[in-house]
Design a protein around this motif. Sequence first.
Motif, PDB file in Angstrom:
ATOM      1  N   ILE A   1       0.620  -1.421  -0.186  1.00  0.00           N
ATOM      2  CA  ILE A   1      -0.037   0.331  -0.036  1.00  0.00           C
ATOM      3  C   ILE A   1       0.873   1.300  -0.082  1.00  0.00           C
ATOM      4  CG2 ILE A   1      -1.774   1.331   1.115  1.00  0.00           C
ATOM      5  CD1 ILE A   1      -2.340  -1.321   2.819  1.00  0.00           C
TER       6      ILE A   1
ATOM      7  N   LEU B   1      -7.130   4.616  -2.594  1.00  0.00           N
ATOM      8  CA  LEU B   1      -6.465   3.711  -2.159  1.00  0.00           C
ATOM      9  C   LEU B   1      -6.000   2.693  -3.830  1.00  0.00           C
ATOM     10  CD1 LEU B   1      -5.139   0.684  -0.937  1.00  0.00           C
ATOM     11  CD2 LEU B   1      -8.076  -0.240  -1.271  1.00  0.00           C
TER      12      LEU B   1
ATOM     13  N   ASN C   1      -4.484  -0.799  -5.448  1.00  0.00           N
ATOM     14  CA  ASN C   1      -4.597  -2.425  -4.532  1.00  0.00           C
ATOM     15  C   ASN C   1      -3.634  -3.388  -6.038  1.00  0.00           C
ATOM     16  OD1 ASN C   1      -5.692  -4.299  -3.177  1.00  0.00           O
ATOM     17  ND2 ASN C   1      -6.600  -5.250  -5.135  1.00  0.00           N
TER      18      ASN C   1
ATOM     19  N   SER D   1      -1.810   3.688  -2.196  1.00  0.00           N
ATOM     20  CA  SER D   1      -1.808   2.373  -2.940  1.00  0.00           C
ATOM     21  C   SER D   1      -1.446   1.138  -2.121  1.00  0.00           C
ATOM     22  CB  SER D   1      -0.874   3.158  -4.494  1.00  0.00           C
ATOM     23  OG  SER D   1       0.490   2.768  -3.904  1.00  0.00           O
ATOM     24  N   CYS D   2      -2.858   0.410  -2.705  1.00  0.00           N
ATOM     25  CA  CYS D   2      -2.542  -0.428  -1.886  1.00  0.00           C
ATOM     26  C   CYS D   2      -2.953  -2.104  -2.431  1.00  0.00           C
ATOM     27  CB  CYS D   2      -3.254  -0.870  -1.190  1.00  0.00           C
ATOM     28  SG  CYS D   2      -4.006  -2.590  -0.254  1.00  0.00           S
TER      29      CYS D   2
ATOM     30  N   SER E   1      -6.963  -8.685   0.637  1.00  0.00           N
ATOM     31  CA  SER E   1      -7.604  -7.387   0.353  1.00  0.00           C
ATOM     32  C   SER E   1      -9.092  -7.679   1.351  1.00  0.00           C
ATOM     33  CB  SER E   1      -7.965  -7.437  -1.323  1.00  0.00           C
ATOM     34  OG  SER E   1      -9.367  -8.270  -1.424  1.00  0.00           O
TER      35      SER E   1
ATOM     36  N   VAL F   1     -10.636   4.996   3.414  1.00  0.00           N
ATOM     37  CA  VAL F   1     -10.222   5.018   1.878  1.00  0.00           C
ATOM     38  C   VAL F   1     -11.602   5.548   1.931  1.00  0.00           C
ATOM     39  CG1 VAL F   1      -9.750   3.356   0.631  1.00  0.00           C
ATOM     40  CG2 VAL F   1      -8.660   2.781   2.416  1.00  0.00           C
TER      41      VAL F   1
ATOM     42  N   PHE G   1     -10.665   3.469  -4.465  1.00  0.00           N
ATOM     43  CA  PHE G   1      -9.652   2.596  -4.370  1.00  0.00           C
ATOM     44  C   PHE G   1      -9.069   2.474  -6.636  1.00  0.00           C
ATOM     45  CE2 PHE G   1     -13.373  -0.462  -4.738  1.00  0.00           C
ATOM     46  CZ  PHE G   1     -12.847  -1.265  -5.592  1.00  0.00           C
TER      47      PHE G   1
ATOM     48  N   ASN H   1      -7.896  -1.038  -8.656  1.00  0.00           N
ATOM     49  CA  ASN H   1      -7.537  -2.434  -8.263  1.00  0.00           C
ATOM     50  C   ASN H   1      -7.158  -2.257  -9.609  1.00  0.00           C
ATOM     51  OD1 ASN H   1      -7.151  -4.537  -7.364  1.00  0.00           O
ATOM     52  ND2 ASN H   1      -8.819  -5.610  -8.210  1.00  0.00           N
TER      53      ASN H   1
ATOM     54  N   TYR I   1     -13.842  -4.839  -2.153  1.00  0.00           N
ATOM     55  CA  TYR I   1     -14.211  -3.245  -1.538  1.00  0.00           C
ATOM     56  C   TYR I   1     -15.589  -3.289  -1.854  1.00  0.00           C
ATOM     57  CZ  TYR I   1      -8.433  -3.869  -0.867  1.00  0.00           C
ATOM     58  OH  TYR I   1      -6.875  -3.729  -1.004  1.00  0.00           O
TER      59      TYR I   1
ATOM     60  N   GLY J   1     -14.846   2.268  -7.294  1.00  0.00           N
ATOM     61  CA  GLY J   1     -13.180   2.259  -7.263  1.00  0.00           C
ATOM     62  C   GLY J   1     -13.521   1.387  -8.914  1.00  0.00           C
TER      63      GLY J   1
END
Length: 830
Positions: A4, A144, A146, A172-173, A181, A194, A197, A199, A256, A264
């Motif tokens: 992240i 985030l 991911n 940044s995960c 996750s 968060v 995101f 992904n 998520y 996201g």
Amino acid sequence: YSYILISAKVSGRREWREALSGPASFYCLEPEEQALALRSGSGFGIMSLQFHIPQRHLERITSVGPRPVGSQENEVLTVGYLLEQIEGIRAEAAAGPHRLTVDVQRPTGTFSIDFLGGFTSYYDRVTNVAVRLEPRGGAQHLMLANCHFDTVANSPGPNWSLSRPGSDPRASCLTLCLQGSHGFITQHPWAQQVRAFINLEAAGVGGKEVVFQTGPENPWLVQAYVHAAKHPFASVVGQEVFQSGVIPSDTDFRIYRDYGNIPGIDLAFIENGFIYHTKYDTANRILTDSIQRAGDNILAVLKHLVMSEKLADSSEYRHGNMVFFDVLGVVVVAYPARVGTILNYLVAAATFLYLARKASLPGNGGGRYVRQLACATGVALLSWLVTLLSVLIVALLVTLLGRSMFWYNHFYAAVCLYGAAAAGKMLLVHTLAKNLYYGGVRLVELGDLFLDVSLLLWCCSLVWLTQRGLCSAYVPMLMVSFPLAARLLLAQEFKHRGASVKYSVLYLLGLAPPYIHFMFLIWVVFEIFTPIMGRSGTEIPPEVVMASLVTLATIFLSSFFLHFIYLVRSTKWILTGLGSVFLLMFLLVSCGLFFPYSGSPDSPRPKRVFLQHTTRTFHGLQGEVESRDSGLWINSFDFTGPAIQHITPHIPEINDSVRTRCREDRPFCGFPWFLPVKFLSKKNWYLPAAEVSPSSPVDFSLLSREETAWGTVKMTFSVKGPSHMSLYLMPHRGSSLSSWSFGDGTPRFDLSGEYFVFYSHGLNAPTWTFWFEIRVRHPSGPEGMISVAISSHYFFGENRRTAQLEEILRRFPPWSFPSSWVSTYDMYRY
């Protein structure tokens, strides 16, 4: 697994100037930028981990080999390398205006998911590496990104490890499959901050990364991509196809969305899916252009998102969906779905008004035009049906001849065979209709009528898709509006000269915009589905799928060219040409000229085969061993597996004499399925072999059994074993599970009524303890009330290979990819 990067919001321009003038020495995504690239104005700080030299990171990470969960390569070497790089950046930034926080999370949790028919997942101490970047004053809202750094067994799996060191925003995960996750978003203290995101996924190796899911709702995310992406590649069609379940896959996006309730963007590489999750999935196959393109897009979108005021409270902007699609990767067109609905109905109304006006013209009274239009529509639909059935018959013949998947390594062959058959059959039906049914009608009048038929059919599909609330309705909207406009503008030209050169050129120019976009969508469909046929199991006939796709593409693309059949005097030479191409290609395919697979280093098309050297033990009601055997259990994950015809010449022992049959009285047929995919691969082989003896065998115990006050039997078990295990539960007739210790407590069964629990753990995990309650409605018979089975999977270390497994692996042809490991299967009845 998660890696992240999270940065945070600062108050205004002055603070940005201070940050820019400070001593921080972060590295930016663009190669020429060697400093922190921050824009003036209120927003978030952006950072990346030395993305200007990603190949070094990529090669270092992939050099350790496959990185399954629980392995030393993943849990120690890869995590250690990431932490080492992060620590170097933190040391450089120590005197700067930002604070870098690192956290290694090892969560334990469980959840149920309806993917692959439905199963439950349990994870224990899997590793997430979290890095948070923020101003020293702190931050409230996080973005985030991911991505994974673990891999499947037997595959180096580089893919998004490129973007990991370079994701770079507020957040940044990078996380492990669906488990890491879930652990992050449900248990990590940062998760509450968060707000959105990105992904990063992969269904292929390199190429363009496509946005194939957004939301749910939150149109501002799509707008952010539209405004920021430098090389856009996005389609709402992909989103609706993926979410329909047609593609047998799922991503962290679901986790998520469902468990974090945050919106996201889902991106994925889709090119060259033939080598996805194979030994060929290596760092050198990802082109630098793909890396730079992905980095450009991700950095730009993340910059835009973290600067957005909407990030602070994204729930306030959660209203409606977006219609979005890119135009040749240059620009993205996006507008709210409600606007799309209005636009769709306006186009449909204009089309019906055009047809109604023609019906009211002098000479078309008494319903004459309506009858002609209905009859011509029937001819068009009949031609589609006859064409599809004819091509499917060809596909069946190819399958019966044992030439299935001939196009896997020669895609053009499918276009030549099925495309020529489809175009020729449709042309033949309309030629017969013109000569036998419409013999006395003027050619210009017929051409005009069948152009109206195409408008009517596309318009009907437009209305239907719009009523179903699908944003993909924009496709028929384009396919109606442009031809309708061209038809109206060229009405006089067509009336006086028919299919003149001038009319034909102008008409084709009018069709160009929607057709170019539609052909681009068709290319994406084949880019995705062709490789999927190599891993879709033994039960889905790929010839039917490929023949149907090619035929439908031919039908749709030819729809606005049908009227030319009625405008030309003869189609003899076209039919002769198409027939010759078809016959020649069918002859070549029948002779086996097109081999489906390739081991070429430049363009591999491997056949996927899964081998497990396993020992199976079956216990009776008293705990006694009823039977025990060992063997090499072999699965072929494509349709050429029914006779595994291409492997048998190389390994004669693998033949139909060792084909297995599913034992319905045993959980999951009595075999150690790693995932609940037995419905996809019902044809497999079991070659007798020596017993396996892992150094750390499974320890499975019934800890307690008690009758509850509410009339159920509660059974508690403990399991100690390798990092990956599968638990199968099969209640017998008269019994049913009422509750258990997994997921939300409600048992979720798969398609066959059995229960599957996928288990994995990281390092130093404790003994796995679980329980379930079973309700017995009728006295149990001789088989008892439930069968419980546990399978162990040794993906790495000294236990993953045996001498017999190594010997048979050496005999596989170079164009195959045998993925292998050692496993055990133990069944108990209670």
